[in-house]
Design an enzyme around this catalytic site. Structure first.
Site, PDB file in Angstrom:
ATOM      1  N   THR A 154       0.821  -1.222   0.000  1.00  0.00           N
ATOM      2  CA  THR A 154       0.000   0.000   0.000  1.00  0.00           C
ATOM      3  C   THR A 154       0.852   1.269   0.000  1.00  0.00           C
ATOM      4  OG1 THR A 154      -0.046  -0.031   2.418  1.00  0.00           O
ATOM      5  CG2 THR A 154      -1.871  -1.144   1.257  1.00  0.00           C
ATOM      6  N   LEU A 198       3.971   3.959  -1.470  1.00  0.00           N
ATOM      7  CA  LEU A 198       4.169   4.628  -2.762  1.00  0.00           C
ATOM      8  C   LEU A 198       4.867   3.687  -3.757  1.00  0.00           C
ATOM      9  CD1 LEU A 198       3.330   7.454  -3.496  1.00  0.00           C
ATOM     10  CD2 LEU A 198       5.583   8.312  -2.852  1.00  0.00           C
ATOM     11  N   LYS A 227      -2.761  -2.815  10.273  1.00  0.00           N
ATOM     12  CA  LYS A 227      -3.982  -1.979  10.113  1.00  0.00           C
ATOM     13  C   LYS A 227      -4.595  -2.123   8.717  1.00  0.00           C
ATOM     14  CE  LYS A 227      -1.730   2.601   9.147  1.00  0.00           C
ATOM     15  NZ  LYS A 227      -1.222   2.297   7.860  1.00  0.00           N
ATOM     16  N   SER A 228      -3.796  -2.624   7.763  1.00  0.00           N
ATOM     17  CA  SER A 228      -4.335  -2.789   6.397  1.00  0.00           C
ATOM     18  C   SER A 228      -4.789  -4.215   6.116  1.00  0.00           C
ATOM     19  CB  SER A 228      -3.265  -2.395   5.368  1.00  0.00           C
ATOM     20  OG  SER A 228      -2.908  -1.044   5.528  1.00  0.00           O
ATOM     21  N   CYS A 252      17.519   4.841  -5.719  1.00  0.00           N
ATOM     22  CA  CYS A 252      17.002   5.315  -7.017  1.00  0.00           C
ATOM     23  C   CYS A 252      18.005   6.200  -7.752  1.00  0.00           C
ATOM     24  CB  CYS A 252      15.687   6.060  -6.817  1.00  0.00           C
ATOM     25  SG  CYS A 252      15.665   7.159  -5.405  1.00  0.00           S
ATOM     26  N   GLN A 270      16.310  15.932  -6.950  1.00  0.00           N
ATOM     27  CA  GLN A 270      15.450  14.789  -6.669  1.00  0.00           C
ATOM     28  C   GLN A 270      14.010  15.149  -6.316  1.00  0.00           C
ATOM     29  OE1 GLN A 270      19.301  12.460  -4.873  1.00  0.00           O
ATOM     30  NE2 GLN A 270      17.351  11.518  -4.393  1.00  0.00           N
ATOM     31  N   GLY A 280      10.494  10.840  -3.817  1.00  0.00           N
ATOM     32  CA  GLY A 280      11.532  10.002  -3.204  1.00  0.00           C
ATOM     33  C   GLY A 280      11.417   9.961  -1.690  1.00  0.00           C
ATOM     34  N   HIS A 314      13.757  11.927 -10.832  1.00  0.00           N
ATOM     35  CA  HIS A 314      15.032  12.519 -10.406  1.00  0.00           C
ATOM     36  C   HIS A 314      15.845  12.930 -11.629  1.00  0.00           C
ATOM     37  CE1 HIS A 314      14.029  11.280  -6.466  1.00  0.00           C
ATOM     38  NE2 HIS A 314      14.862  10.259  -6.303  1.00  0.00           N
ATOM     39  N   ASN A 362      11.919   8.011 -10.561  1.00  0.00           N
ATOM     40  CA  ASN A 362      12.562   7.377  -9.398  1.00  0.00           C
ATOM     41  C   ASN A 362      11.709   6.293  -8.760  1.00  0.00           C
ATOM     42  OD1 ASN A 362      11.167   9.998  -8.748  1.00  0.00           O
ATOM     43  ND2 ASN A 362      11.243   9.111  -6.698  1.00  0.00           N
TER      44      ASN A 362
HETATM   45  C1  2RA Z   1      15.064   9.779  -1.992  1.00  0.00           C
HETATM   46  N1  2RA Z   1      16.613   8.168  -2.924  1.00  0.00           N
HETATM   47  O1  2RA Z   1      14.951  10.238  -3.125  1.00  0.00           O
HETATM   48  C2  2RA Z   1      15.849   8.517  -1.730  1.00  0.00           C
HETATM   49  C3  2RA Z   1      14.970   7.399  -1.278  1.00  0.00           C
HETATM   50  N2  2RA Z   1      13.949   7.104  -2.176  1.00  0.00           N
HETATM   51  O2  2RA Z   1      14.549  10.293  -0.989  1.00  0.00           O
END
Ligand code: 2RA
Length: 329
Positions: free
Chosen positions: A9, A11, A37-38, A126, A153, A157, A234, A307
């Protein structure tokens, strides 16, 4: 193939399910796993509803593969339990990445290192994944001496809370904060936590993971990772110094042929990679290809990728596809 998605559940977990569906992954049974809880709620996959189950239930179902994106502590506690049950775990957290007994894999770079004995496999960070997909073909041809990378980024992320903070700030309403400062109309040179040498853990991940994935500690890497108010993916400004000189047309040709790479580089017509274009795609986009005349044998690139997809979910699914293709699972 019985597949568990741990963190179904979240991202990244949600994107993992989407990628499994899009790529028509050969699964016979899907086991979505989430927090207590899910448990009992349902997710829809290929038009069918699947109940979310607990970790213990999922382990008892003995999946062939478990795709994890549920945080490092959950992975440290439960990945070995799945392994004991005969499951191959592909983990998106940072928990296992620098463990010398664990493979850290980007299929376009080092999938060949995998064997049937690898029952916990680490999915890299990522920002590292999208960079090494581009570095690999160039390193093979010209041998990389040094990489200087600055990242831009996406808030995705960080997670849902960060996306909510950005959207709330855009609307001028207060809400939960993922960052110490406002992110809208701002940039934060701070991803993850600062360490005693002034670098953040995100920067150290890019440095150490790159050497491990490329299996070459001679490559010198330095990084500055920055959070920006963007959603689609990113972006990275990458400067590469080679041991051997290169021809720019040959660099472009190598990248155009590189697996998982799409060259978008026609500045005369304002064609260059952007997160809005990379969003929901699985490839790594590279452009702004140009020689760095300030030092010999050096190149500047601009690299963009989604990402949540190539930087996380798609890379993990591609590892699983490779394991099946080579009968390693
Ligand atoms: C960020 N690479 O972008 C790290 C974790 N996803 O926050």
């Amino acid at each position: 193939m019985k597949v568990a998605v741990v963190g179904a559940t979240g991202l990244v977990g949600t994107v993992m399910l989407k990628v499994l569906e899009e790529r028509n992954f050969p699964l016979t049974e899907l086991i979505p796993v989430a927090s207590e809880k899910s448990v009992g709620k349902e997710i829809t996959f290929k038009g069918k509803k699947f109940p979310i189950v607990s970790m213990d239930t999922a382990i008892s179902m003995k999946p062939d593969i478990a795709l994890f994106s549920a945080g490092g502590s959950t992975s440290l506690e439960h990945a070995p339990r799945f392994k004991e049950a005969g499951t191959t775990v592909i983990d998106n957290s940072s928990a296992w990445r620098m463990d010398p007994t664990i493979k850290l894999v980007v299929p376009e770079v080092n999938a060949h290192e995998l064997s049937i004995d690898n029952k916990i496999i680490a999915n890299p960070n990522c920002s590292t994944i999208q960079m090494v997909v581009v570095l690999k073909p160039l390193h093979d041809k010209y041998k990389i001496k040094r990489v200087v990378v600055s990242t831009y980024q996406s808030v995705t992320g960080t997670g849902v809370k960060a996306v909510e903070q950005l959207m709330n700030e855009r609307k001028g309403i207060d809400g939960p904060k993922a960052y110490a400062y406002e992110i809208d109309l701002n940039v934060l040179p701070h991803i993850d936590v600062f360490t005693e040498n002034g670098y953040t853990k995100e920067e150290i991940k890019m440095i150490k993971e790159t050497n491990k994935i490329m299996s070459d500690d001679s490559i010198k890497v330095t990084a500055t990772t920055v959070r920006i108010p963007v959603m689609g993916g990113h972006s990275e400004s990458v400067n590469i110094e080679f041991e051997n000189d290169f021809d720019l047309a040959e660099v472009r040709s190598i990248l155009e042929k590189a697996p998982g790479v799409i060259v978008v580089d026609d500045v005369a017509n304002l064609k260059y990679p952007m997160p809005k274009d990379a969003h929901e795609k699985d490839e790594v986009f590279v452009g702004r290809i140009r020689r760095d005349d300030s030092v010999p044998k050096a190149l500047n690139l601009w690299i963009v990728a989604d990402n949540l997809r190539k930087g996380a979910a798609t890379n993990a699914v591609q590892i699983a596809e490779y394991l099946i293709q080579k009968e390693l699972v």
